[in-house]
Design a protein around this motif. Structure first.
Motif, PDB file in Angstrom:
ATOM      1  N   UNK A  29       0.841  -1.212   0.000  1.00 64.46           N
ATOM      2  CA  UNK A  29       0.000   0.000   0.000  1.00 64.46           C
ATOM      3  C   UNK A  29       0.863   1.244   0.000  1.00 64.46           C
ATOM      4  N   UNK A  30       0.557   2.121  -0.932  1.00 62.61           N
ATOM      5  CA  UNK A  30       1.239   3.418  -0.940  1.00 62.61           C
ATOM      6  C   UNK A  30       2.630   3.389  -1.536  1.00 62.61           C
ATOM      7  N   UNK A  31       3.150   2.226  -1.840  1.00 66.77           N
ATOM      8  CA  UNK A  31       4.496   2.185  -2.426  1.00 66.77           C
ATOM      9  C   UNK A  31       4.436   2.635  -3.880  1.00 66.77           C
ATOM     10  N   UNK A  64      -6.221  -1.086  -2.909  1.00 64.53           N
ATOM     11  CA  UNK A  64      -5.239  -0.919  -1.831  1.00 64.53           C
ATOM     12  C   UNK A  64      -3.810  -0.976  -2.370  1.00 64.53           C
ATOM     13  N   UNK A  65      -3.577  -1.866  -3.302  1.00 67.37           N
ATOM     14  CA  UNK A  65      -2.209  -2.057  -3.797  1.00 67.37           C
ATOM     15  C   UNK A  65      -1.804  -0.963  -4.775  1.00 67.37           C
ATOM     16  N   UNK A  66      -2.690  -0.614  -5.695  1.00 67.34           N
ATOM     17  CA  UNK A  66      -2.262   0.240  -6.802  1.00 67.34           C
ATOM     18  C   UNK A  66      -2.699   1.694  -6.680  1.00 67.34           C
ATOM     19  N   UNK A  67      -3.838   1.947  -6.040  1.00 64.02           N
ATOM     20  CA  UNK A  67      -4.402   3.297  -6.137  1.00 64.02           C
ATOM     21  C   UNK A  67      -4.307   4.123  -4.864  1.00 64.02           C
ATOM     22  N   UNK A  68      -4.210   3.479  -3.724  1.00 61.80           N
ATOM     23  CA  UNK A  68      -4.242   4.251  -2.484  1.00 61.80           C
ATOM     24  C   UNK A  68      -3.004   5.135  -2.381  1.00 61.80           C
TER      25      UNK A  68
END
Lengths: 223, 517
Positions: free
Chosen positions: B368-370, B436-440
């Motif tokens: 998340x957020x990376x 969660x993985x790509x957009x947050x």
């Protein structure tokens, strides 16, 4: 005919007894020896059936059993045993109680299967002797192998449980698939040998990483 | 029309040769590991396409006195194995070299990986082409044997445990399938005679003469046996562990492996439906329980690989539900979903592999957020998530919709309700994961990431720090495979015509054998 029957029954009883020993005995090297004895008995039983029926294919089957189950598999077990602890991880029951439970499972299941032979036999001739005893013993050892898998904590004992199940299936083929061609039989036993070998490689790896072959200790995953 | 052909032999032989070549070449030139496997699988895919082309025109190819048999159903499954096999093998080439650079494995082990990869593909293809009941057991077990040491490839404590569980459960399970096969063979022997009793295509005309109780026992053994390998609940315990511990590129192939077991089940069980209709109902119920359990567990996962593994459990539930109905529409939906799910799941696993390549982890809480995640990976992932969730007009929608209609047509409204409900939850689960993985955004997740990293996950995926993330997108050899699979999924959804021409013969093959050939 009478003599043949008593030989078959004696060998079958010994086969059941070696299952109990292979699973219940705590010293792993004696458990492997019991398995080896069972494989020899299985080969002898196949010869006895070959003479009684008479069916020459069974001599070949007996040779296959001698090479794989009394040869390669015990050697593999023996080889990997050297890297493991000498005694199995004890299960929840103590030795005496476990032995009694094992014997009760064997006796109970034999009665159950033997009483329903007409139901289990694919055609009526199979329900009679000598096939009836053969199928009852095969299904009993199968159920006992499963019981072993569920009740043991030691990974190596689980592998021995798998070996017992495979022996049981092999035995049942005498009644169910006598005309099974050699190619199919070779395929089946090759699968068995390879699966036991790969299981042992993995168990040795687990022992190396975890320092134990206790299945509860190694359980880190959720399933 | 049946004709003798060497094609089935070649389709099995070429990947086997590639596996051998990997071992031989690997000793001298470990740096070129993977090339022989890629070449072998590419040739195999070419051969499979030729086979499918001939079978779609109504031909049935046989070899080895009928022991090998290719009809519409085999053609569909071999094609799925060929396409996914090539995508996963090409993807592995760079993926595993990245693993070597990251210190997860050593270069000398790569020939071993590619050799078993090719062997796994060979055994899966053999399983779909065999017409021999006992050999079906032998080769399905061989798929487990070829793959077990790839589940343990990283040789860590967790991967060893997963490999042990996988091999133990599948071996014991499949032994029941052997017993089931042997009982059927024994029941067929007096009526068919000789080695013919082992041929699956010879069984249908004599099924009604089998003793009833024994047949039910045999079918139960088959469901337990092949069902364990197919990941049916409650025999699925090995599946999430094995998927999450294997190298991701191999998880994509493992997801095809479970479908081969589902194929085996379909091949044998369907013959018995006309006489034993309750077996079909049992399969529908098992499918329903499987899909419900799959979605319940999926929501609790923090590891993308485990989430996808439970998604596989769920989708196998759909396939089994369709197959259990015993109607041609049910078969059509099941086989259509079989194809769609194989391509989608392979692509989703490859996307996860791309995330490992760029970010070094598969834990959602750490991803998340990376910022290392590429746009194309995200597009592929969302395409897969939306399609597998049944969003129209993507391919997953059409196959699920067909299964919904087939269950409703059979009067099983409860099954339709559960299938629709699970489909909506699947969409929510995977799109949420993608979000969660790509957009947050990073700022919003900083604290939450720290909080969720400590719990809610599992210990299966090593949360290695991303020491080695060279680029936002993985290299083209990896990305190309993901994009090709994504394009295939979109095209199948938008232009279902050509695919129907492939699935219709598969359905006809089942009906043809059930009707007694």
């Amino acid at each position: 005919m009478f003599e043949h029957s008593s030989v078959l029954q004696g060998l079958s009883l010994a086969l059941v007894a070696t299952s109990l020993t292979a699973l219940e005995i705590r010293q792993l090297k004696y458990a492997v020896m019991a398995y080896f004895a069972q494989a020899l008995l299985l080969a002898a039983l196949l010869i006895a059936y070959a003479a009684l029926l008479p069916n020459h294919t069974l001599y070949l089957w007996s040779a296959t059993v001698l090479v794989t189950k009394a040869g390669i598999i015990p050697l593999l077990l023996w080889h990997y045993l050297k890297r493991m602890p000498a005694t199995e991880t004890p299960n929840a029951l103590g030795f005496g109680l476990s032995l009694l439970t094992g014997a009760a499972v064997l006796a109970g299941f034999f009665r159950l299967v033997d009483g329903h032979m007409s139901w289990l036999a694919p055609f009526p001739e199979i329900a009679g002797e000598p096939y009836g005893t053969n199928l009852s013993v095969a299904f009993t050892i199968l159920a006992f192998g499963l019981y072993g898998l569920l009740s043991r904590r030691d990974a190596l004992k689980a592998v021995i449980g798998v070996c017992l199940i495979e022996n049981a299936v092999h035995l049942s083929l005498v009644s169910l698939a006598l005309s099974l061609p050699e190619t199919a039989m070779i395929g089946v036993v090759t699968d068995v040998v390879l699966s036991v070998w790969i299981l042992l490689i993995i168990v040795a790896g687990i022992h190396e990483k975890v320092g134990s072959t206790d299945m509860r200790e190694m359980a880190k995953l959720w399933g | 029309m049946e004709s003798n052909s060497v094609l089935p032999w070649l389709i099995i032989g070429v990947p086997a040769l590639a596996a051998g070549a990997e071992v031989l070449l690997g000793r001298k030139r470990p740096q070129s590991a993977g090339l022989a496997a890629i070449a072998g699988v590419t040739i195999t895919l070419g051969l499979v396409l030729v086979l499918a082309g001939r079978v779609v025109q109504g031909e049935k190819l046989i070899a080895w006195n009928g022991q090998l048999y290719a009809d519409g159903l085999s053609a569909l499954v071999t094609l799925v194995i060929g396409v996914a096999g090539l995508a996963a093998t090409v993807f592995s080439y760079r993926y595993l070299r990245n693993d070597v650079a990251a210190g997860k494995t050593v270069a000398e082990r790569l020939p071993f990986y590619f050799s078993l990869d090719a062997l796994f593909i060979c055994t899966m293809l053999w399983a779909t082409l065999t017409n021999n009941l006992i050999m079906l057991y032998v080769v399905v077990e061989a798929t487990t044997l070829a793959s077990a040491l790839l589940v343990t490839f990283y040789w860590k404590r967790e991967s060893l445990e997963a490999g042990f569980k996988y091999l133990l459960l599948c071996t014991v399970g499949i032994t029941f399938a052997l017993l089931g096969c042997v009982l059927i063979y024994a029941a067929a022997s007096p009526h068919v005679g000789g080695h013919q009793a082992m041929l699956i295509t010879a069984l249908a005309p004599v099924v009604d003469k089998f003793p009833r109780e024994l047949t039910i026992l045999a079918l139960a053994f088959l469901v337990v046996g092949f069902g364990t390998k197919a990941g049916l609940v409650p025999f699925h315990a090995w599946l999430p562990d094995a998927y999450s511990q294997a190298p991701v590129s191999f998880s994509a192939l493992l997801s095809i492996g479970i479908k081969v077991a589902a194929y085996a089940l379909a091949r044998v069980l369907t013959i018995f439906y006309p006489e034993y209709s309750t077996i079909g109902l049992l399969v529908v119920v098992l499918g329903m329980v499987t899909m419900l359990s799959g979605i319940v567990f999926a929501f609790a996962q923090d590891d993308l690989k485990r989430m996808l593994a439970f998604s596989s459990v769920r989708q196998i539930g759909y396939v089994m539900m369709g197959l259990g109905l015993g109607s041609s529409l049910g078969y059509f939906g099941a086989l259509y979903h079989f194809l769609n799910h194989a391509l989608l799941k392979a692509m989703l696993f490859l996307c996860t592999g791309a995330l490992v390549y760029t970010s070094g982890t598969t834990l959602i809480s750490q991803l998340r957020g990376r910022k290392e995640k590429g746009a194309l990976t995200a597009i592929c992932f969302f395409t897969g998530a939306l399609a597998i969730g049944g969003m129209p007009p993507l391919n997953g929608f059409w196959s699920k919709f067909t299964i919904f209609i087939a269950t409703a047509q059979a009067g099983l409204w409860w099954a339709t309700g559960v299938a629709v409900f699970t489909s909506l939850l699947t969409l929510a689960c995977l799109v949420r994961a993608g979000y969660l993985v790509f957009l947050e955004r990073e700022e919003a997740t900083g604290e939450e990431t720290a909080a969720t990293a400590g719990h809610g996950g599992c210990t299966s995926s090593s949360p290695e720090p991303a020491q080695h993330h060279p680029a936002a997108e993985p290299p083209w050899s990896m990305l190309g495979m993901m994009l090709a699979l994504a394009a295939a999924c979109i095209l199948i959804g938008l232009l279902p015509g050509p695919v129907n021409r492939l699935i219709a013969p598969a359905v006809q093959s089942i009906m043809y054998i059930v009707a007694g050939g």
